[in-house]
Design an enzyme around this catalytic site. Structure first.
Site, PDB file in Angstrom:
ATOM      1  N   LYS A 174     -53.826 -44.110 -15.281  1.00 12.58           N
ATOM      2  CA  LYS A 174     -53.162 -45.012 -14.322  1.00 12.58           C
ATOM      3  C   LYS A 174     -53.014 -44.345 -12.954  1.00 12.58           C
ATOM      4  O   LYS A 174     -53.360 -44.929 -11.938  1.00 12.58           O
ATOM      5  CB  LYS A 174     -51.793 -45.406 -14.893  1.00 12.58           C
ATOM      6  CG  LYS A 174     -50.969 -46.296 -13.979  1.00 12.58           C
ATOM      7  CD  LYS A 174     -49.946 -47.098 -14.745  1.00 12.58           C
ATOM      8  CE  LYS A 174     -48.711 -46.299 -15.132  1.00 12.58           C
ATOM      9  NZ  LYS A 174     -47.829 -45.960 -13.993  1.00 12.58           N
ATOM     10  N   SER A 175     -52.507 -43.124 -12.941  1.00  9.70           N
ATOM     11  CA  SER A 175     -52.309 -42.444 -11.652  1.00  9.70           C
ATOM     12  C   SER A 175     -53.631 -42.327 -10.895  1.00  9.70           C
ATOM     13  O   SER A 175     -53.705 -42.565  -9.691  1.00  9.70           O
ATOM     14  CB  SER A 175     -51.752 -41.037 -11.877  1.00  9.70           C
ATOM     15  OG  SER A 175     -50.443 -41.100 -12.371  1.00  9.70           O
ATOM     16  N   ARG A 211     -55.183 -44.141  -7.229  1.00  8.20           N
ATOM     17  CA  ARG A 211     -55.723 -43.310  -6.147  1.00  8.20           C
ATOM     18  C   ARG A 211     -57.190 -43.637  -5.894  1.00  8.20           C
ATOM     19  O   ARG A 211     -57.655 -43.586  -4.749  1.00  8.20           O
ATOM     20  CB  ARG A 211     -55.537 -41.835  -6.490  1.00  8.20           C
ATOM     21  CG  ARG A 211     -54.048 -41.420  -6.359  1.00  8.20           C
ATOM     22  CD  ARG A 211     -53.716 -40.241  -7.222  1.00  8.20           C
ATOM     23  NE  ARG A 211     -52.374 -39.697  -7.026  1.00  8.20           N
ATOM     24  CZ  ARG A 211     -51.267 -40.150  -7.629  1.00  8.20           C
ATOM     25  NH1 ARG A 211     -51.335 -41.187  -8.461  1.00  8.20           N
ATOM     26  NH2 ARG A 211     -50.095 -39.594  -7.403  1.00  8.20           N
ATOM     27  N   ARG A 265     -35.616 -50.048  -7.480  1.00 10.98           N
ATOM     28  CA  ARG A 265     -35.910 -48.598  -7.497  1.00 10.98           C
ATOM     29  C   ARG A 265     -35.826 -48.012  -6.087  1.00 10.98           C
ATOM     30  O   ARG A 265     -36.142 -48.690  -5.104  1.00 10.98           O
ATOM     31  CB  ARG A 265     -37.294 -48.369  -8.141  1.00 10.98           C
ATOM     32  CG  ARG A 265     -37.271 -48.785  -9.608  1.00 10.98           C
ATOM     33  CD  ARG A 265     -38.617 -48.607 -10.268  1.00 10.98           C
ATOM     34  NE  ARG A 265     -39.010 -47.226 -10.353  1.00 10.98           N
ATOM     35  CZ  ARG A 265     -40.201 -46.826 -10.768  1.00 10.98           C
ATOM     36  NH1 ARG A 265     -41.107 -47.723 -11.144  1.00 10.98           N
ATOM     37  NH2 ARG A 265     -40.489 -45.541 -10.828  1.00 10.98           N
ATOM     38  N   SER A 293     -41.614 -35.007  -6.901  1.00  9.36           N
ATOM     39  CA  SER A 293     -42.211 -36.335  -7.058  1.00  9.36           C
ATOM     40  C   SER A 293     -43.617 -36.362  -6.490  1.00  9.36           C
ATOM     41  O   SER A 293     -43.831 -36.161  -5.289  1.00  9.36           O
ATOM     42  CB  SER A 293     -41.350 -37.384  -6.343  1.00  9.36           C
ATOM     43  OG  SER A 293     -42.078 -38.582  -6.202  1.00  9.36           O
ATOM     44  N   GLN A 349     -45.318 -38.992  -6.279  1.00  9.38           N
ATOM     45  CA  GLN A 349     -45.446 -40.211  -5.469  1.00  9.38           C
ATOM     46  C   GLN A 349     -45.045 -39.928  -4.027  1.00  9.38           C
ATOM     47  O   GLN A 349     -45.718 -40.353  -3.083  1.00  9.38           O
ATOM     48  CB  GLN A 349     -44.571 -41.314  -6.054  1.00  9.38           C
ATOM     49  CG  GLN A 349     -45.044 -41.752  -7.430  1.00  9.38           C
ATOM     50  CD  GLN A 349     -44.139 -42.793  -8.057  1.00  9.38           C
ATOM     51  OE1 GLN A 349     -43.078 -43.121  -7.530  1.00  9.38           O
ATOM     52  NE2 GLN A 349     -44.553 -43.324  -9.189  1.00  9.38           N
ATOM     53  N   ASP A 368     -43.201 -38.966 -17.830  1.00 16.01           N
ATOM     54  CA  ASP A 368     -43.504 -40.291 -18.395  1.00 16.01           C
ATOM     55  C   ASP A 368     -43.577 -40.271 -19.922  1.00 16.01           C
ATOM     56  O   ASP A 368     -43.549 -41.317 -20.566  1.00 16.01           O
ATOM     57  CB  ASP A 368     -44.841 -40.810 -17.849  1.00 16.01           C
ATOM     58  CG  ASP A 368     -44.753 -41.123 -16.364  1.00 16.01           C
ATOM     59  OD1 ASP A 368     -43.638 -41.294 -15.844  1.00 16.01           O
ATOM     60  OD2 ASP A 368     -45.822 -41.194 -15.720  1.00 16.01           O
ATOM     61  N   LYS A 421     -36.664 -44.842 -13.273  1.00 18.34           N
ATOM     62  CA  LYS A 421     -38.011 -45.310 -13.641  1.00 18.34           C
ATOM     63  C   LYS A 421     -37.951 -46.825 -13.876  1.00 18.34           C
ATOM     64  O   LYS A 421     -37.017 -47.485 -13.453  1.00 18.34           O
ATOM     65  CB  LYS A 421     -38.506 -44.548 -14.876  1.00 18.34           C
ATOM     66  CG  LYS A 421     -38.728 -43.060 -14.620  1.00 18.34           C
ATOM     67  CD  LYS A 421     -39.859 -42.826 -13.632  1.00 18.34           C
ATOM     68  CE  LYS A 421     -40.097 -41.354 -13.356  1.00 18.34           C
ATOM     69  NZ  LYS A 421     -41.020 -41.131 -12.246  1.00 18.34           N
ATOM     70  N   ARG A 437     -43.288 -48.235 -21.291  1.00 19.56           N
ATOM     71  CA  ARG A 437     -43.246 -47.012 -22.108  1.00 19.56           C
ATOM     72  C   ARG A 437     -42.155 -47.087 -23.170  1.00 19.56           C
ATOM     73  O   ARG A 437     -42.273 -46.469 -24.227  1.00 19.56           O
ATOM     74  CB  ARG A 437     -43.083 -45.781 -21.217  1.00 19.56           C
ATOM     75  CG  ARG A 437     -44.282 -45.614 -20.274  1.00 19.56           C
ATOM     76  CD  ARG A 437     -44.496 -44.205 -19.809  1.00 19.56           C
ATOM     77  NE  ARG A 437     -45.361 -44.203 -18.645  1.00 19.56           N
ATOM     78  CZ  ARG A 437     -46.690 -44.291 -18.662  1.00 19.56           C
ATOM     79  NH1 ARG A 437     -47.338 -44.383 -19.811  1.00 19.56           N
ATOM     80  NH2 ARG A 437     -47.392 -44.295 -17.549  1.00 19.56           N
TER      81      ARG A 437
HETATM   82  C1  S3P Z   1     -46.826 -40.879 -10.710  1.00 20.25           C
HETATM   83  C2  S3P Z   1     -45.846 -39.952 -10.549  1.00 20.25           C
HETATM   84  C3  S3P Z   1     -44.627 -39.905 -11.374  1.00 20.25           C
HETATM   85  C4  S3P Z   1     -44.763 -40.741 -12.634  1.00 20.25           C
HETATM   86  C5  S3P Z   1     -45.399 -42.072 -12.373  1.00 20.25           C
HETATM   87  C6  S3P Z   1     -46.776 -41.893 -11.774  1.00 20.25           C
HETATM   88  C7  S3P Z   1     -48.002 -40.854  -9.811  1.00 20.25           C
HETATM   89  O1  S3P Z   1     -43.525 -40.385 -10.635  1.00 20.25           O
HETATM   90  O2  S3P Z   1     -43.506 -40.917 -13.244  1.00 20.25           O
HETATM   91  O3  S3P Z   1     -45.522 -42.825 -13.553  1.00 20.25           O
HETATM   92  O4  S3P Z   1     -49.029 -41.478 -10.124  1.00 20.25           O
HETATM   93  O5  S3P Z   1     -47.924 -40.194  -8.764  1.00 20.25           O
HETATM   94  P1  S3P Z   1     -42.750 -39.451  -9.565  1.00 20.25           P
HETATM   95  O6  S3P Z   1     -43.766 -38.815  -8.749  1.00 20.25           O
HETATM   96  O7  S3P Z   1     -41.859 -40.346  -8.790  1.00 20.25           O
HETATM   97  O8  S3P Z   1     -41.955 -38.511 -10.415  1.00 20.25           O
END
Ligand code: S3P
Length: 452
Positions: A22-23, A27, A128, A174, A176, A322, A349, A395
């Site tokens: 997914k991540s 990207r 969030r 983080s 993100q 996660d 989350k 999840r």
């Molecule tokens: C992610 C980063 C994580 C993770 C999320 C996906 C990402 O969050 O929990 O499911 O793809 O960069 P944080 O970076 O906020 O911890």
């Protein structure tokens, strides 16, 4: 409303891949969309979260040619025609659905544009915290209005502008936030630096580098020089280790089980879940077979055993954040105590995952103490079936479907549509595991030969 009905199984003997990461799929849509040229992306995750990000890039004029689909879900192989860093202004607000990653990374991308963008999401995403990205992006000069009912929350109205580079010390670990700052930095003149308090997943850095963008790293400080144009390339998204984690726990907690997850991403900033489950007593073998876009891919074999409790290390937390819901399920099956602390991030989350995990474990007879930043689980007593709510959190739905594989009676997990935000095909794989038989796959994903 869909639901899972799950009963206990004796053992698991299976070999299958899980869908794309997914991540990395988020990207891939963004970076290929910004690139110079056409990138062919294979094994893209056709989950709602990633399709929303792909939709956001399409809304900015990125052309996507779909070559293959996962029936009933969406594209898995596509040609993405990059816009050479010149995005078009979207004509309407962009729906990020349930995805924090989508919204936060896109905010970084849109902050440096010459147009205004509005990003919105579902009820969970609208609650969030977004201050964690509006702070650094604001310091770079972007004006972002948080229009949500809750202060500092989405919808976000982003008034894009020419940004000034900064050196930003992240207040929390983080990926993100780090990624939002680095993506914004691509649209600045000069060097933007994100300094993280602890290592977090580094997919943004690896993917940018594989697209020819230069970054420099000094300890936990990552810098990017603005004005670089990613160069299109073809690559395959590895399987998602976070999706694999559900099956890893299923096999690990059933002595005599053997499971092989094929072609999964083995980036060391994501594999702490394997270290923890190994420490708890399962035998795990990782074999790296190739690398794609700077990411190691391989097979993971898990041999189940009698599990024992463990303590999650502070440094491991961002690496397995996660996977904590399903690690908590493994802990309930393990002899002794498992301690999870320094994980307050779980409270922001898709749900407050400390409370949802604690409540569901208790509903199944698990012994668990809740802390502000985690929980302590005393495992080893048998779990019993319960009817539980996912609260719309993918999840939570999947972790407690797995718990049902170990519990006496029939476990019901309600409101399970949310699994499509990260794991299309999960219910089919679960059905195959429960049927203890081989299923015919529409897609090469749910091939699950299971022997009792
Ligand atoms: C992610 C980063 C994580 C993770 C999320 C996906 C990402 O969050 O929990 O499911 O793809 O960069 P944080 O970076 O906020 O911890």
């Amino acid at each position: 409303m869909s639901e899972f009905r799950v009963r206990s199984i004796r053992t698991l003997d299976a070999a299958f891949p899980v869908p794309g990461d997914k991540s990395m799929s988020h990207r891939a849509a963004m970076i290929a969309g910004l690139a110079d040229g056409v990138s062919t992306v294979r094994n893209f995750l056709p989950s709602e979260d990633c399709l929303n990000t792909l939709g956001a890039m399409r809304a900015c004029g990125v052309e996507v040619e779909v070559l293959e689909e996962m029936p009933g879900f969406g594209p898995t192989t596509m040609r993405i025609h990059g816009r050479k860093m010149e995005l078009a202004a979207p004509t309407r607000p962009i729906d990020c659905g349930n995805s924090g990653t989508g919204m936060r990374l896109l905010a970084g991308l849109f902050a440096g544009q010459s147009f205004e963008t509005e990003l919105f999401g579902d009820e969970s995403l609208s609650g969030r915290p977004m201050g964690r990205i509006t702070d650094p992006l604001g310091a770079m000069g972007a004006k972002i209005d948080c229009l949500g009912e809750k202060p500092g929350c989405a919808p976000l109205r982003i008034h894009g502008t020419k940004l000034t580079p900064i050196r930003y010390e992240l207040p929390m670990a983080s990926a993100q936030v780090k990624s939002a700052v680095l993506l914004a930095g691509m649209f600045c003149d000069g060097t933007t630096t994100a300094v993280q308090p602890a290592e977090t997943r580094d997919h943004t850095e690896r993917m940018l580098e594989s697209f020819g963008v230069k970054l420099s790293t000094e300890g936990n400080a990552i810098s990017i020089e603005g004005g670089q144009v990613p160069q299109a390339r073809d690559f395959q998204v590895p399987g998602d280790i976070s999706s694999a984690a559900f099956w890893v726990v299923a096999a690990a907690a059933l002595p005599g089980s053997r499971l092989v997850i094929k072609n999964v991403g083995l980036n060391p900033t994501r594999t702490a879940v394997l270290d923890v489950i190994e420490r708890m007593g399962a035998k795990i073998t990782r074999t790296v077979t190739s690398s794609e876009a700077g990411e190691p891919i391989g097979d993971v074999e898990i041999l189940g055993g009698k599990l024992k409790g463990t303590e999650l290390l502070k440094a491991e937390i961002p690496n397995l954040i996660d996977e904590i819901p399903v690690i908590a399920v493994a802990a309930a099956m393990a002899e002794g105590k498992t301690v999870i602390r320094n994980a307050k991030e779980l409270r922001v989350k898709e749900t407050d995952r400390i409370t949802t995990v604690v409540n569901n474990l208790r509903a199944m007879g698990g012994q668990v103490e809740e802390f502000e930043d985690g929980m302590e689980i005393t495992g080893g007593s048998p779990l019993h079936a319960a009817t539980m709510e996912s609260h719309g959190d993918h999840r939570i739905a999947m972790a407690f479907a797995i718990a049902g594989l170990f519990a006496s009676g029939e476990t019901v997990m309600r409101n399970t549509e949310c699994v499509n935000t990260s794991y299309p095909g999960f219910s089919k794989q679960l059905a195959a595991v429960l049927a203890e038989s081989k299923v015919e796959a529409d897609y090469d994903l749910p091939t699950v030969p299971v022997q009792p």
